[in-house]
Scaffold this active site. Structure first.
Site, PDB file in Angstrom:
ATOM      1  N   ASP A  31       0.870  -1.177   0.000  1.00 32.69           N
ATOM      2  CA  ASP A  31       0.000   0.000   0.000  1.00 32.69           C
ATOM      3  C   ASP A  31       0.909   1.230   0.000  1.00 32.69           C
ATOM      4  O   ASP A  31       1.935   1.233   0.696  1.00 32.69           O
ATOM      5  CB  ASP A  31      -0.886  -0.001   1.252  1.00 32.69           C
ATOM      6  N   ASP A  51       4.314   2.088  -3.977  1.00 37.73           N
ATOM      7  CA  ASP A  51       3.327   2.526  -4.959  1.00 37.73           C
ATOM      8  C   ASP A  51       3.412   1.551  -6.146  1.00 37.73           C
ATOM      9  O   ASP A  51       4.519   1.253  -6.615  1.00 37.73           O
ATOM     10  CB  ASP A  51       3.678   3.954  -5.401  1.00 37.73           C
ATOM     11  N   ILE A  52       2.260   1.088  -6.622  1.00 40.54           N
ATOM     12  CA  ILE A  52       2.319   0.055  -7.669  1.00 40.54           C
ATOM     13  C   ILE A  52       2.924   0.573  -8.971  1.00 40.54           C
ATOM     14  O   ILE A  52       3.274  -0.201  -9.847  1.00 40.54           O
ATOM     15  CB  ILE A  52       0.951  -0.607  -7.971  1.00 40.54           C
ATOM     16  N   THR A 117     -15.923  -2.001 -11.034  1.00 39.28           N
ATOM     17  CA  THR A 117     -16.971  -1.156 -10.466  1.00 39.28           C
ATOM     18  C   THR A 117     -18.221  -1.075 -11.343  1.00 39.28           C
ATOM     19  O   THR A 117     -18.137  -1.196 -12.579  1.00 39.28           O
ATOM     20  CB  THR A 117     -16.428   0.279 -10.270  1.00 39.28           C
ATOM     21  N   TYR A 141     -13.284   7.789 -13.722  1.00 38.76           N
ATOM     22  CA  TYR A 141     -13.067   6.658 -12.813  1.00 38.76           C
ATOM     23  C   TYR A 141     -13.558   5.369 -13.468  1.00 38.76           C
ATOM     24  O   TYR A 141     -12.822   4.386 -13.586  1.00 38.76           O
ATOM     25  CB  TYR A 141     -13.784   6.912 -11.484  1.00 38.76           C
ATOM     26  N   PHE A 169     -20.897  -2.669  -6.579  1.00 38.43           N
ATOM     27  CA  PHE A 169     -21.858  -1.578  -6.538  1.00 38.43           C
ATOM     28  C   PHE A 169     -21.442  -0.737  -5.323  1.00 38.43           C
ATOM     29  O   PHE A 169     -20.265  -0.486  -5.151  1.00 38.43           O
ATOM     30  CB  PHE A 169     -23.270  -2.152  -6.626  1.00 38.43           C
TER      31      PHE A 169
END
Ligand code: UDP
Length: 330
Positions: A31, A51-52, A117, A141, A169
C-alpha cells in the site's frame, strides 16, 4: 501459498486482509498509504509501503515474498475527483495496472482478482444490471476501471493471465467487531457522511439532486456489505486456483435504495435526527445503479449475509462510534 493484497491498508483492502487471515491464508500487503492506514493492517502481516507504479520496488516485493495470487484494490476511486483530475486516474489506475501485470508476469504469477466497479456501466440500458449489460462509463473513474479490465483481457489472450473482475456496486459497513472500518482523508461517500452527521461531526448531509429519473427523484444505488464483498474475493481466488477461466461478476444486492431512503434508514438505525438538505446534482452520477448478482451466486457460490441496509449501516455506525476520528483513535 501467499496472496498479495495491493491496497490492503485501504477500506475494502483491510477487510479483505482480515477475511483472508480468518480463512488461514498467508497474506502480504502493499500500500502506498496515500489514503490507506498502516494501523489497519494487523501486526505480523508482511507490509510494504510501495506505490504500484514503482516497478523496482514492486519487483523487490515479488523477489522477497512467494506470491501465488494477487488481489488488486490499489486505485483511485472517487467519481467527482476523477471528473476534475482525469489524468490522475489514468496514471494511477491504468498505468499502475500495466506495471503490476508486467511484474506479475516477470515472476510467472498469473492469477489476479481485480476490484472493478458498477461505474463501468455508466447509464445502464437495463436494471438490474447484468454482466452482459453494455459498459459505457460516464466518468473517468469508470473509464479507467473499464480500461483495466480490457488490459487484463488482452494479457490473458497473449500470456495466459487469468483474472476475475468483481464489479462492485456501493460498498458500505464495517467488520462487526468495529475494529476496522471506513476512513478516507477526504470523505465523499454517502454512508460515512450520513453517519458523521449523526455523530454531530457535520451539520447536515447534502443530498445531491432530487430530479433524477427514479421513483422519489433521488439517486438510487445498491449497497453491499464490505465483509460480503471480501468473501466474494476469497471465492474468486479459489475459482482461479481451480484453473477456471477469466470471468467477471457483479457484486450487489439487487435492491436499490435512494439517497433519501438511505438517510431515513440511517435515522432508524442510529436513532439520530440527521439533518438533510437537497443540493444540486453532482457531476458524473447516473440515476440508478442496481446489480443482478445472480452470476456470482451461481458460479462462485457467493451468499451475502447482509440483505438489510439498516444492518449494513449499523455496522458502520458501530465502527464510527468506537472511532469518531477514524484510525487516529486506534
Ligand atoms: N451522495 C449524496 N451526498 C453526499 C455523498 C453522496 O447525495 O454527500 C449521493 C451520490 O450522489 C450518489 C450516492 O450518494 O448518488 C452514493 O455516492 P457515493 O459517493 O457514496 O458512491 P458512488 O456511487 O459515487 O460510488
Amino acid at each position: 501459498m501467499s496472496v498479495l493484497v495491493l491496497g490492503g491498508a485501504g477500506y475494502i483492502g483491510s477487510h479483505m486482509v482480515a477475511t483472508l487471515l480468518a480463512a488461514k491464508r498467508d497474506v502480504v500487503v502493499v500500500d502506498n498509504l496515500l489514503t490507506g492506514h498502516r494501523s489497519s493492517v494487523p501486526e505480523g502481516v508482511p507490509f510494504y509501503e510501495v506505490d504500484i507504479r514503482d516497478k523496482a520496488a514492486l519487483t523487490e516485493v515479488f523477489e522477497k515474498e512467494h506470491i501465488d495470487q494477487v488481489v488488486h484494490f490499489a486505485a483511485s476511486s472517487i467519481v467527482p475527483e476523477s471528473v476534475e483530475q482525469p489524468l490522475k486516474y489514468f496514471n494511477n489506475n491504468v498505468y499502475g495496472m500495466i506495471n503490476l501485470l508486467e511484474v506479475m508476469l516477470d515472476f510467472d504469477v498469473k492469477q489476479i482478482v481485480f476490484s472493478s466497479t458498477a461505474a463501468t456501466y455508466g447509464v445502464a440500458k437495463e436494471n438490474p444490471i447484468k454482466e452482459t449489460t453494455p459498459q459505457n462509463p460516464i466518468n473517468p473513474y469508470g473509464e479507467s476501471k473499464l480500461q483495466m479490465e480490457h488490459i487484463m483481457k488482452w494479457a490473458d489472450q497473449a500470456y495466459g493471465l487469468k483474472w476475475v473482475a468483481l464489479r462492485y456496486f456501493n460498498v458500505a459497513g464495517a467488520k462487526t467487531d468495529g475494529s476496522i472500518g471506513e476512513d478516507h482523508p477526504t470523505e465523499t461517500h454517502l454512508v460515512p457522511i450520513i453517519l458523521q452527521t449523526a455523530l454531530g461531526k457535520r451539520e447536515k448531509i447534502m443530498m445531491f439532486g432530487d430530479d433524477y429519473n427514479t421513483p422519489d427523484g433521488f439517486n438510487v444505488r445498491d449497497y453491499v456489505h464490505v465483509m460480503d464483498l471480501a468473501d466474494a474475493h476469497v471465492l474468486a481466488l479459489d475459482y482461479l486456483a481451480k484453473g477456471n477461466d477469466s470471468n467477471q461478476f457483479n457484486l450487489g444486492s439487487a435492491n436499490g435504495f435512494s439517497v433519501k431512503q438511505m438517510v431515513e434508514a440511517a435515522r432508524e438505525a442510529t436513532g439520530k435526527e440527521i439533518p438533510a438538505e437537497i443540493g444540486p446534482r453532482r457531476a458524473g452520477d447516473p440515476d440508478s445503479l442496481v446489480a443482478s448478482s445472480a452470476k456470482a451466486r451461481e458460479v462462485l457460490g457467493w451468499e451475502p449475509k447482509y440483505d438489510d441496509v439498516k444492518e449494513i449501516i449499523r455496522t458502520a455506525w458501530n465502527w464510527l462510534q468506537k472511532h469518531p476520528n477514524g484510525y487516529e483513535d486506534r
